[in-house]
Design an enzyme around this catalytic site. Structure first.
Site, mmCIF file in Angstrom:
data_model
loop_
_atom_site.group_PDB
_atom_site.id
_atom_site.type_symbol
_atom_site.label_atom_id
_atom_site.label_comp_id
_atom_site.label_asym_id
_atom_site.label_seq_id
_atom_site.Cartn_x
_atom_site.Cartn_y
_atom_site.Cartn_z
ATOM 1 N N HIS A 126 45.944 49.870 42.843
ATOM 2 C CA HIS A 126 47.050 50.221 43.745
ATOM 3 C C HIS A 126 46.990 49.417 45.055
ATOM 4 C CE1 HIS A 126 50.071 53.648 44.775
ATOM 5 N NE2 HIS A 126 50.422 52.496 45.336
ATOM 6 N N ARG A 156 54.929 54.268 40.531
ATOM 7 C CA ARG A 156 54.025 55.411 40.447
ATOM 8 C C ARG A 156 53.572 55.553 38.986
ATOM 9 N NH1 ARG A 156 53.512 54.845 44.983
ATOM 10 N NH2 ARG A 156 53.832 56.264 46.735
ATOM 11 N N GLU A 178 45.117 58.553 39.907
ATOM 12 C CA GLU A 178 44.413 57.462 40.594
ATOM 13 C C GLU A 178 43.209 58.051 41.307
ATOM 14 O OE1 GLU A 178 47.144 55.352 43.108
ATOM 15 O OE2 GLU A 178 48.340 54.692 41.408
#
Ligand code: DGY
Length: 328
Positions: free
Chosen positions: A289, A241, A270
Protein backbone atom coordinates in the site's frame (compact mmCIF):
# COMPACT_ATOMS: atom_id res chain seq x y z
CA UNK A 1 -3.51 31.98 28.61
CA UNK A 2 -6.60 30.01 27.61
CA UNK A 3 -6.36 26.23 27.54
CA UNK A 4 -5.59 24.85 24.12
CA UNK A 5 -7.69 22.13 22.55
CA UNK A 6 -6.04 18.74 22.14
CA UNK A 7 -5.74 16.59 19.03
CA UNK A 8 -4.57 13.00 18.84
CA UNK A 9 -2.56 11.99 15.78
CA UNK A 10 -2.61 8.23 15.45
CA UNK A 11 0.87 7.89 13.88
CA UNK A 12 3.98 9.92 13.13
CA UNK A 13 3.21 11.89 9.97
CA UNK A 14 5.43 14.39 8.08
CA UNK A 15 6.45 17.44 10.07
CA UNK A 16 4.77 20.19 7.98
CA UNK A 17 1.34 19.01 9.16
CA UNK A 18 2.51 18.47 12.73
CA UNK A 19 4.03 21.97 12.92
CA UNK A 20 0.79 23.47 11.64
CA UNK A 21 -1.19 21.54 14.22
CA UNK A 22 1.20 22.57 17.00
CA UNK A 23 0.61 26.21 16.18
CA UNK A 24 -3.07 25.74 17.11
CA UNK A 25 -3.41 22.71 19.39
CA UNK A 26 -1.83 20.56 22.05
CA UNK A 27 -0.69 17.67 19.89
CA UNK A 28 -0.48 14.11 21.14
CA UNK A 29 1.16 11.71 18.66
CA UNK A 30 1.13 7.91 18.80
CA UNK A 31 4.86 7.17 18.79
CA UNK A 32 4.98 3.62 17.41
CA UNK A 33 5.09 2.60 13.76
CA UNK A 34 2.38 0.01 14.48
CA UNK A 35 -1.14 1.32 15.03
CA UNK A 36 -2.65 1.73 18.49
CA UNK A 37 -5.01 -1.07 19.50
CA UNK A 38 -8.71 -0.28 19.71
CA UNK A 39 -8.35 0.14 23.49
CA UNK A 40 -5.28 2.36 23.16
CA UNK A 41 -7.01 4.47 20.54
CA UNK A 42 -10.07 4.91 22.73
CA UNK A 43 -7.98 5.78 25.74
CA UNK A 44 -5.85 8.40 23.91
CA UNK A 45 -8.96 9.90 22.27
CA UNK A 46 -10.61 10.81 25.55
CA UNK A 47 -11.45 14.51 25.68
CA UNK A 48 -9.81 15.43 22.36
CA UNK A 49 -11.11 18.12 20.05
CA UNK A 50 -9.80 16.38 16.96
CA UNK A 51 -8.49 13.10 15.67
CA UNK A 52 -6.04 12.78 12.83
CA UNK A 53 -6.49 9.20 11.69
CA UNK A 54 -5.09 6.77 9.15
CA UNK A 55 -6.95 4.41 6.85
CA UNK A 56 -6.03 1.57 9.21
CA UNK A 57 -7.79 3.15 12.22
CA UNK A 58 -11.44 2.15 12.59
CA UNK A 59 -13.31 5.30 13.58
CA UNK A 60 -16.68 4.12 14.83
CA UNK A 61 -19.35 5.05 17.37
CA UNK A 62 -17.37 3.41 20.18
CA UNK A 63 -14.36 5.62 19.47
CA UNK A 64 -16.57 8.72 19.24
CA UNK A 65 -18.16 7.74 22.57
CA UNK A 66 -14.72 7.30 24.10
CA UNK A 67 -13.62 10.71 22.84
CA UNK A 68 -16.75 12.30 24.28
CA UNK A 69 -18.60 15.50 23.33
CA UNK A 70 -15.38 17.49 22.94
CA UNK A 71 -14.72 15.69 19.62
CA UNK A 72 -15.52 18.12 16.78
CA UNK A 73 -13.37 17.01 13.86
CA UNK A 74 -11.88 13.87 12.32
CA UNK A 75 -9.24 14.40 9.65
CA UNK A 76 -8.34 11.25 7.77
CA UNK A 77 -4.81 11.19 6.40
CA UNK A 78 -6.03 9.53 3.18
CA UNK A 79 -8.37 10.21 0.32
CA UNK A 80 -10.39 7.07 1.11
CA UNK A 81 -12.46 7.17 4.29
CA UNK A 82 -14.11 3.76 4.44
CA UNK A 83 -12.51 3.36 7.90
CA UNK A 84 -14.79 6.10 9.27
CA UNK A 85 -18.46 5.80 10.15
CA UNK A 86 -19.31 9.08 8.45
CA UNK A 87 -23.03 8.68 9.07
CA UNK A 88 -22.40 8.40 12.82
CA UNK A 89 -20.07 11.42 12.77
CA UNK A 90 -22.70 13.36 10.88
CA UNK A 91 -25.35 12.42 13.43
CA UNK A 92 -23.11 13.91 16.13
CA UNK A 93 -22.22 16.97 13.99
CA UNK A 94 -18.56 15.95 13.94
CA UNK A 95 -16.83 17.20 10.79
CA UNK A 96 -14.95 14.62 8.71
CA UNK A 97 -12.25 15.45 6.18
CA UNK A 98 -9.87 13.68 3.83
CA UNK A 99 -6.94 14.54 1.55
CA UNK A 100 -8.12 14.44 -2.07
CA UNK A 101 -5.88 15.44 -5.00
CA UNK A 102 -2.64 15.37 -2.99
CA UNK A 103 -2.02 11.76 -3.89
CA UNK A 104 -3.64 11.52 -7.31
CA UNK A 105 -0.44 11.45 -9.36
CA UNK A 106 1.52 9.37 -6.86
CA UNK A 107 -1.16 6.69 -6.76
CA UNK A 108 -1.71 6.76 -10.52
CA UNK A 109 2.03 6.21 -11.01
CA UNK A 110 1.88 3.10 -8.83
CA UNK A 111 -1.08 1.78 -10.84
CA UNK A 112 0.84 2.28 -14.09
CA UNK A 113 3.92 0.68 -12.53
CA UNK A 114 1.89 -2.34 -11.51
CA UNK A 115 0.50 -2.68 -15.03
CA UNK A 116 4.05 -2.81 -16.41
CA UNK A 117 5.22 -5.15 -13.65
CA UNK A 118 2.32 -7.50 -14.36
CA UNK A 119 2.63 -7.36 -18.15
CA UNK A 120 6.40 -7.91 -18.18
CA UNK A 121 7.06 -10.35 -15.31
CA UNK A 122 8.99 -7.93 -13.08
CA UNK A 123 8.39 -10.08 -10.02
CA UNK A 124 9.65 -13.35 -11.54
CA UNK A 125 12.55 -11.53 -13.19
CA UNK A 126 13.72 -9.94 -9.95
CA UNK A 127 13.41 -13.23 -8.09
CA UNK A 128 15.37 -14.99 -10.84
CA UNK A 129 18.26 -12.54 -10.56
CA UNK A 130 18.28 -12.67 -6.76
CA UNK A 131 18.25 -16.46 -6.72
CA UNK A 132 21.27 -16.53 -9.08
CA UNK A 133 19.11 -18.30 -11.66
CA UNK A 134 19.84 -15.87 -14.52
CA UNK A 135 21.92 -18.22 -16.64
CA UNK A 136 21.62 -16.80 -20.15
CA UNK A 137 19.61 -14.57 -22.48
CA UNK A 138 16.58 -16.66 -23.25
CA UNK A 139 14.84 -16.21 -26.59
CA UNK A 140 11.66 -17.72 -25.18
CA UNK A 141 11.99 -16.75 -21.53
CA UNK A 142 9.76 -14.40 -19.53
CA UNK A 143 7.71 -13.33 -22.50
CA UNK A 144 5.16 -10.71 -21.58
CA UNK A 145 2.37 -8.69 -23.08
CA UNK A 146 2.54 -5.58 -25.25
CA UNK A 147 0.41 -2.67 -24.16
CA UNK A 148 0.43 -0.40 -27.19
CA UNK A 149 -3.00 -0.01 -28.73
CA UNK A 150 -4.66 -2.38 -26.26
CA UNK A 151 -7.85 -1.56 -24.36
CA UNK A 152 -7.66 -0.02 -20.90
CA UNK A 153 -10.67 -0.39 -18.61
CA UNK A 154 -10.86 2.05 -15.71
CA UNK A 155 -13.23 0.85 -13.05
CA UNK A 156 -14.33 4.08 -11.35
CA UNK A 157 -13.40 7.16 -13.35
CA UNK A 158 -12.48 9.60 -10.60
CA UNK A 159 -9.35 11.72 -10.24
CA UNK A 160 -6.91 8.81 -9.93
CA UNK A 161 -8.58 6.80 -12.71
CA UNK A 162 -8.34 9.81 -15.00
CA UNK A 163 -4.64 10.28 -14.20
CA UNK A 164 -3.94 6.62 -15.01
CA UNK A 165 -5.91 6.97 -18.24
CA UNK A 166 -3.97 10.11 -19.25
CA UNK A 167 -0.66 8.30 -18.84
CA UNK A 168 -1.69 5.08 -20.55
CA UNK A 169 -3.74 6.56 -23.36
CA UNK A 170 -1.09 9.23 -23.94
CA UNK A 171 1.90 6.89 -23.67
CA UNK A 172 0.61 3.61 -25.01
CA UNK A 173 -2.19 4.91 -27.24
CA UNK A 174 -4.59 2.61 -25.47
CA UNK A 175 -8.30 2.65 -26.15
CA UNK A 176 -10.23 3.75 -23.09
CA UNK A 177 -13.35 2.29 -21.52
CA UNK A 178 -14.59 3.22 -18.08
CA UNK A 179 -17.36 2.80 -15.56
CA UNK A 180 -18.62 5.75 -13.58
CA UNK A 181 -21.73 6.91 -11.76
CA UNK A 182 -21.96 9.84 -14.19
CA UNK A 183 -20.99 10.67 -17.76
CA UNK A 184 -17.53 12.22 -18.16
CA UNK A 185 -17.73 14.30 -21.35
CA UNK A 186 -14.34 15.86 -20.61
CA UNK A 187 -12.68 12.40 -20.50
CA UNK A 188 -14.51 11.35 -23.66
CA UNK A 189 -13.32 14.36 -25.62
CA UNK A 190 -9.81 14.52 -24.13
CA UNK A 191 -8.97 10.82 -24.19
CA UNK A 192 -11.51 9.28 -26.52
CA UNK A 193 -13.03 7.41 -23.58
CA UNK A 194 -16.34 5.61 -23.55
CA UNK A 195 -18.48 4.93 -20.48
CA UNK A 196 -19.71 1.34 -20.64
CA UNK A 197 -21.53 -1.15 -18.41
CA UNK A 198 -19.32 -3.16 -16.04
CA UNK A 199 -19.72 -6.43 -17.97
CA UNK A 200 -18.62 -4.83 -21.23
CA UNK A 201 -15.58 -3.28 -19.56
CA UNK A 202 -14.54 -6.54 -17.92
CA UNK A 203 -15.02 -8.71 -20.96
CA UNK A 204 -13.29 -6.44 -23.47
CA UNK A 205 -10.43 -4.75 -21.58
CA UNK A 206 -6.84 -5.98 -21.76
CA UNK A 207 -5.89 -4.00 -18.66
CA UNK A 208 -8.37 -3.36 -15.86
CA UNK A 209 -7.42 -0.81 -13.22
CA UNK A 210 -9.61 -0.45 -10.13
CA UNK A 211 -10.29 3.05 -8.75
CA UNK A 212 -13.66 2.76 -7.01
CA UNK A 213 -14.13 3.50 -3.36
CA UNK A 214 -15.06 0.63 -1.06
CA UNK A 215 -18.71 0.62 -0.08
CA UNK A 216 -21.37 -2.09 0.25
CA UNK A 217 -21.98 -1.87 -3.50
CA UNK A 218 -18.34 -2.39 -4.49
CA UNK A 219 -17.34 -4.99 -1.86
CA UNK A 220 -16.15 -8.04 -3.85
CA UNK A 221 -17.21 -6.44 -7.11
CA UNK A 222 -14.44 -8.57 -8.56
CA UNK A 223 -15.47 -12.09 -7.64
CA UNK A 224 -15.60 -15.49 -9.36
CA UNK A 225 -18.34 -14.35 -11.72
CA UNK A 226 -16.74 -11.10 -12.80
CA UNK A 227 -13.28 -12.70 -13.05
CA UNK A 228 -14.75 -15.40 -15.27
CA UNK A 229 -15.74 -12.91 -17.95
CA UNK A 230 -12.29 -11.29 -18.21
CA UNK A 231 -10.00 -12.11 -21.13
CA UNK A 232 -7.45 -14.87 -20.54
CA UNK A 233 -4.71 -12.29 -21.16
CA UNK A 234 -6.24 -9.67 -18.89
CA UNK A 235 -4.16 -7.76 -16.36
CA UNK A 236 -5.95 -6.67 -13.21
CA UNK A 237 -4.54 -3.88 -11.06
CA UNK A 238 -5.91 -2.58 -7.76
CA UNK A 239 -4.67 0.59 -6.07
CA UNK A 240 -8.03 1.45 -4.44
CA UNK A 241 -9.13 -0.80 -1.59
CA UNK A 242 -8.46 -4.52 -1.16
CA UNK A 243 -12.06 -5.32 -0.31
CA UNK A 244 -13.16 -4.62 -3.88
CA UNK A 245 -11.62 -7.99 -4.85
CA UNK A 246 -12.56 -11.42 -3.52
CA UNK A 247 -8.97 -12.58 -2.98
CA UNK A 248 -9.78 -16.30 -2.90
CA UNK A 249 -11.44 -15.99 -6.29
CA UNK A 250 -8.49 -13.97 -7.59
CA UNK A 251 -6.04 -16.59 -6.32
CA UNK A 252 -7.92 -19.32 -8.20
CA UNK A 253 -8.09 -17.27 -11.40
CA UNK A 254 -4.37 -16.43 -11.33
CA UNK A 255 -3.39 -19.97 -10.48
CA UNK A 256 -5.53 -21.44 -13.23
CA UNK A 257 -4.28 -18.63 -15.52
CA UNK A 258 -7.80 -17.67 -16.55
CA UNK A 259 -6.36 -14.16 -16.38
CA UNK A 260 -2.72 -13.27 -17.11
CA UNK A 261 -1.55 -11.43 -14.02
CA UNK A 262 -2.50 -9.06 -11.22
CA UNK A 263 -0.83 -6.13 -9.49
CA UNK A 264 -2.09 -5.19 -6.05
CA UNK A 265 -1.12 -2.18 -3.96
CA UNK A 266 -3.98 -2.91 -1.57
CA UNK A 267 -5.21 -6.13 0.02
CA UNK A 268 -7.89 -7.24 2.44
CA UNK A 269 -6.86 -7.27 5.19
CA UNK A 270 -3.72 -5.17 5.36
CA UNK A 271 -1.08 -6.24 5.89
CA UNK A 272 -1.64 -9.38 3.86
CA UNK A 273 -1.79 -12.31 6.31
CA UNK A 274 1.36 -14.47 6.43
CA UNK A 275 -0.52 -17.49 5.15
CA UNK A 276 -2.07 -15.74 2.13
CA UNK A 277 -1.49 -17.94 -0.89
CA UNK A 278 -1.48 -14.89 -3.17
CA UNK A 279 2.13 -14.36 -2.13
CA UNK A 280 3.19 -17.63 -3.73
CA UNK A 281 1.95 -16.75 -7.20
CA UNK A 282 4.53 -15.70 -9.78
CA UNK A 283 1.86 -13.75 -11.66
CA UNK A 284 0.76 -11.62 -8.71
CA UNK A 285 2.81 -8.55 -7.79
CA UNK A 286 1.95 -7.20 -4.36
CA UNK A 287 3.06 -3.88 -2.88
CA UNK A 288 2.50 -2.80 0.74
CA UNK A 289 0.00 0.00 0.00
CA UNK A 290 2.50 2.60 -1.18
CA UNK A 291 0.18 4.47 -3.57
CA UNK A 292 0.59 7.81 -1.86
CA UNK A 293 4.14 7.19 -0.62
CA UNK A 294 6.06 10.08 -2.16
CA UNK A 295 7.64 12.90 -0.17
CA UNK A 296 5.49 15.53 -1.87
CA UNK A 297 2.21 13.62 -1.57
CA UNK A 298 2.66 12.72 2.07
CA UNK A 299 3.82 16.23 3.07
CA UNK A 300 0.83 17.73 1.27
CA UNK A 301 -1.53 15.23 2.88
CA UNK A 302 -0.23 16.18 6.33
CA UNK A 303 -0.88 19.88 5.65
CA UNK A 304 -4.38 19.20 4.29
CA UNK A 305 -5.32 17.04 7.27
CA UNK A 306 -4.00 19.68 9.70
CA UNK A 307 -5.90 22.44 7.89
CA UNK A 308 -9.09 20.40 8.14
CA UNK A 309 -8.82 20.36 11.94
CA UNK A 310 -7.74 24.01 12.15
CA UNK A 311 -10.78 25.09 10.12
CA UNK A 312 -13.01 23.19 12.53
CA UNK A 313 -11.33 24.92 15.47
CA UNK A 314 -12.23 28.25 13.85
CA UNK A 315 -15.83 27.19 13.36
CA UNK A 316 -15.40 26.93 9.60
CA UNK A 317 -16.18 24.04 7.25
CA UNK A 318 -13.22 21.78 6.58
CA UNK A 319 -11.53 22.82 3.29
CA UNK A 320 -11.51 19.13 2.35
CA UNK A 321 -14.63 17.87 4.06
CA UNK A 322 -16.09 14.58 2.88
CA UNK A 323 -19.62 14.67 1.54
CA UNK A 324 -22.03 13.78 4.30
CA UNK A 325 -24.32 10.85 3.54
CA UNK A 326 -28.06 11.46 3.65
CA UNK A 327 -29.48 10.75 7.11
CA UNK A 328 -31.36 7.47 7.15
C1 DGY B 1 -5.73 6.80 0.33
O1 DGY B 1 -5.35 7.92 0.68
O2 DGY B 1 -6.90 6.45 0.42
C2 DGY B 1 -4.71 5.90 -0.25
O3 DGY B 1 -5.15 4.60 -0.32
C3 DGY B 1 -3.42 5.99 0.51
O4 DGY B 1 -2.40 5.45 -0.28
Amino acid sequence: MSKRERVFVTRQIPSPGIELLRSHFEVDIWPDPLPPSREQLQSRAQGVFGLLTLLSDPVDAALMDAAGPSLRGIANYAVGYNNIDVQEANRRSIAVGNTPDALTDATADIAVGLVLAAARHFQESILQVRALEWKTWEPMGLLGLDLKGKTLGILGMGRIGAAVARTMVGGWKMKLLYTSRTDKPQIDSELGGRRVPLEELLSTSDVISIHTDLNPGTKHLIDRDTLSIMKSNAILVNTARGGVIDQEALYDALRAKTIFAAGLDVTDPEPLPNDSRLRELPNCTILPHIGSATFVARNTMSIMAANNLIATLHGQPMPHGVPMPKQS
